[in-house]
Design an enzyme around this catalytic site. Sequence first.
Site, PDB file in Angstrom:
ATOM      1  N   LYS A  33       0.826  -1.220   0.000  1.00 16.81           N
ATOM      2  CA  LYS A  33       0.000   0.000   0.000  1.00 16.81           C
ATOM      3  C   LYS A  33       0.856   1.266   0.000  1.00 16.81           C
ATOM      4  O   LYS A  33       0.567   2.197  -0.725  1.00 16.81           O
ATOM      5  CB  LYS A  33      -0.860   0.083   1.279  1.00 16.81           C
ATOM      6  CG  LYS A  33      -1.920  -0.929   1.425  1.00 16.81           C
ATOM      7  CD  LYS A  33      -2.805  -0.592   2.617  1.00 16.81           C
ATOM      8  CE  LYS A  33      -2.092  -0.488   3.957  1.00 16.81           C
ATOM      9  NZ  LYS A  33      -1.567  -1.712   4.523  1.00 16.81           N
ATOM     10  N   ARG A 108      -9.130   1.551   9.100  1.00 18.93           N
ATOM     11  CA  ARG A 108      -8.702   0.216   9.518  1.00 18.93           C
ATOM     12  C   ARG A 108      -9.725  -0.468  10.405  1.00 18.93           C
ATOM     13  O   ARG A 108      -9.514  -1.629  10.785  1.00 18.93           O
ATOM     14  CB  ARG A 108      -7.390   0.323  10.271  1.00 18.93           C
ATOM     15  CG  ARG A 108      -6.170  -0.120   9.448  1.00 18.93           C
ATOM     16  CD  ARG A 108      -4.973   0.293  10.217  1.00 18.93           C
ATOM     17  NE  ARG A 108      -3.812  -0.500  10.087  1.00 18.93           N
ATOM     18  CZ  ARG A 108      -2.660  -0.019   9.590  1.00 18.93           C
ATOM     19  NH1 ARG A 108      -2.605   1.184   9.077  1.00 18.93           N
ATOM     20  NH2 ARG A 108      -1.582  -0.772   9.608  1.00 18.93           N
ATOM     21  N   ARG A 146      11.695  -7.384   5.569  1.00 16.94           N
ATOM     22  CA  ARG A 146      11.746  -5.929   5.449  1.00 16.94           C
ATOM     23  C   ARG A 146      12.860  -5.342   6.330  1.00 16.94           C
ATOM     24  O   ARG A 146      13.031  -5.729   7.481  1.00 16.94           O
ATOM     25  CB  ARG A 146      10.394  -5.367   5.869  1.00 16.94           C
ATOM     26  CG  ARG A 146      10.135  -3.984   5.366  1.00 16.94           C
ATOM     27  CD  ARG A 146       8.710  -3.801   5.000  1.00 16.94           C
ATOM     28  NE  ARG A 146       7.892  -3.521   6.176  1.00 16.94           N
ATOM     29  CZ  ARG A 146       6.687  -2.970   6.091  1.00 16.94           C
ATOM     30  NH1 ARG A 146       6.174  -2.658   4.924  1.00 16.94           N
ATOM     31  NH2 ARG A 146       5.989  -2.761   7.175  1.00 16.94           N
ATOM     32  N   ARG A 179      12.395  -2.929  11.570  1.00 12.34           N
ATOM     33  CA  ARG A 179      11.503  -2.040  12.303  1.00 12.34           C
ATOM     34  C   ARG A 179      10.859  -2.834  13.437  1.00 12.34           C
ATOM     35  O   ARG A 179      10.540  -4.007  13.259  1.00 12.34           O
ATOM     36  CB  ARG A 179      10.404  -1.530  11.334  1.00 12.34           C
ATOM     37  CG  ARG A 179      10.068  -0.085  11.508  1.00 12.34           C
ATOM     38  CD  ARG A 179       9.213   0.411  10.381  1.00 12.34           C
ATOM     39  NE  ARG A 179       7.852  -0.135  10.424  1.00 12.34           N
ATOM     40  CZ  ARG A 179       6.898   0.190   9.570  1.00 12.34           C
ATOM     41  NH1 ARG A 179       7.138   1.041   8.593  1.00 12.34           N
ATOM     42  NH2 ARG A 179       5.696  -0.334   9.653  1.00 12.34           N
ATOM     43  N   ARG A 190      -0.211  -8.069  13.885  1.00 15.98           N
ATOM     44  CA  ARG A 190      -0.729  -7.117  12.902  1.00 15.98           C
ATOM     45  C   ARG A 190      -1.641  -7.818  11.894  1.00 15.98           C
ATOM     46  O   ARG A 190      -2.674  -7.283  11.504  1.00 15.98           O
ATOM     47  CB  ARG A 190       0.433  -6.440  12.159  1.00 15.98           C
ATOM     48  CG  ARG A 190       1.202  -5.470  13.037  1.00 15.98           C
ATOM     49  CD  ARG A 190       2.504  -5.068  12.399  1.00 15.98           C
ATOM     50  NE  ARG A 190       2.333  -4.256  11.214  1.00 15.98           N
ATOM     51  CZ  ARG A 190       3.263  -4.094  10.278  1.00 15.98           C
ATOM     52  NH1 ARG A 190       4.421  -4.703  10.386  1.00 15.98           N
ATOM     53  NH2 ARG A 190       3.029  -3.340   9.240  1.00 15.98           N
TER      54      ARG A 190
HETATM   55  P1  AMP Z   1       1.397   1.124   9.101  1.00 17.57           P
HETATM   56  O1  AMP Z   1       2.644   1.892   8.846  1.00 17.57           O
HETATM   57  O2  AMP Z   1       0.227   1.606   8.294  1.00 17.57           O
HETATM   58  O3  AMP Z   1       1.580  -0.367   9.030  1.00 17.57           O
HETATM   59  O4  AMP Z   1       0.984   1.438  10.621  1.00 17.57           O
HETATM   60  C1  AMP Z   1       1.852   1.165  11.701  1.00 17.57           C
HETATM   61  C2  AMP Z   1       1.070   1.118  13.009  1.00 17.57           C
HETATM   62  O5  AMP Z   1       0.433   2.376  13.253  1.00 17.57           O
HETATM   63  C3  AMP Z   1      -0.056   0.100  13.054  1.00 17.57           C
HETATM   64  O6  AMP Z   1       0.403  -1.201  13.398  1.00 17.57           O
HETATM   65  C4  AMP Z   1      -0.943   0.692  14.152  1.00 17.57           C
HETATM   66  O7  AMP Z   1      -0.365   0.481  15.427  1.00 17.57           O
HETATM   67  C5  AMP Z   1      -0.841   2.187  13.841  1.00 17.57           C
HETATM   68  N1  AMP Z   1      -1.874   2.625  12.872  1.00 17.57           N
HETATM   69  C6  AMP Z   1      -1.649   3.093  11.605  1.00 17.57           C
HETATM   70  N2  AMP Z   1      -2.805   3.424  11.007  1.00 17.57           N
HETATM   71  C7  AMP Z   1      -3.784   3.158  11.898  1.00 17.57           C
HETATM   72  C8  AMP Z   1      -5.196   3.259  11.871  1.00 17.57           C
HETATM   73  N3  AMP Z   1      -5.836   3.688  10.784  1.00 17.57           N
HETATM   74  N4  AMP Z   1      -5.882   2.885  12.986  1.00 17.57           N
HETATM   75  C9  AMP Z   1      -5.253   2.453  14.097  1.00 17.57           C
HETATM   76  N5  AMP Z   1      -3.930   2.308  14.194  1.00 17.57           N
HETATM   77  C10 AMP Z   1      -3.185   2.652  13.101  1.00 17.57           C
END
Ligand code: AMP
Length: 236
Positions: A33, A108, A146, A179, A190
């Site tokens: 994404k 989400r 990653r 990370r 996740r």
């Molecule tokens: P990402 O980089 O999109 O994988 O997001 C990393 C982390 O940020 C996720 O594992 C959540 O802890 C938090 N996060 C990101 N976007 C959201 C969202 N829309 N709702 C809730 N938590 C989020």
Amino acid sequence: MPNTDSGGERAGKPPDKPQALAFVLFGSPGSGKGTQSKLLGQLLGIPQISTGDMLREHVRHGNAVGTAVEEKLKAGILVKDEVVNALVEQRLAESDTARGFILDGYPRTAAQAEKLCGMLAARGIPELVIHLVVDYNVIIARLTGRRQCPVCGTLYNLVSRAPKVSGACDLEGAKLIVREDDRESVIRERLEEYGHQTRPILDYFREKGKRIYEVDASHDPPEAVFRKIEVLIRER
Ligand code: AMP
């Protein structure tokens, strides 16, 4: 932007302003994404809004939001809807979103999807939902491979985008890191969250009569996946 001119030019009137669109890039962690959103943002000249990036930025600044969400991010647990909804609402109020924007990692949960539909309806902006579909095993391989540069943030992948020198950033030479939320136990967390909370949003969109454009993103390199997205935007 896709041409949504309603024919005003032909009728002798000035051309209508192109319709702003909210692109919703949907897919499990590791579906690509982030990469596809950035490419789309560059192509269309509209901002890419990643809630994950926004939250990490708050953590880096060590402000109140950052302190409140830090542990959740480390553990791969979703942050509270109120927090994320407020961040997105503030971001969408900025003027650079007037011509459209790309949402990456939002919504989400069902509550976020509802909030988003409300915000878009209030602004008269239609959404275009693109679902990046990727095999589970491919996701696992991608996420565990990653690596990130701690200096410039560039992402690498041991399978699909290895650095030129093993373990070092091509740009900074810094030692690449895993990370915190790409550790295996966290990845499982996740993916579970995605299955329970996020994937069902697709049904929510369908029930509301919204079309979901599916793009197979399992095996093609990012550029080829992006070409599919370009085609569907042009031909939709
Ligand atoms: P990402 O980089 O999109 O994988 O997001 C990393 C982390 O940020 C996720 O594992 C959540 O802890 C938090 N996060 C990101 N976007 C959201 C969202 N829309 N709702 C809730 N938590 C989020």
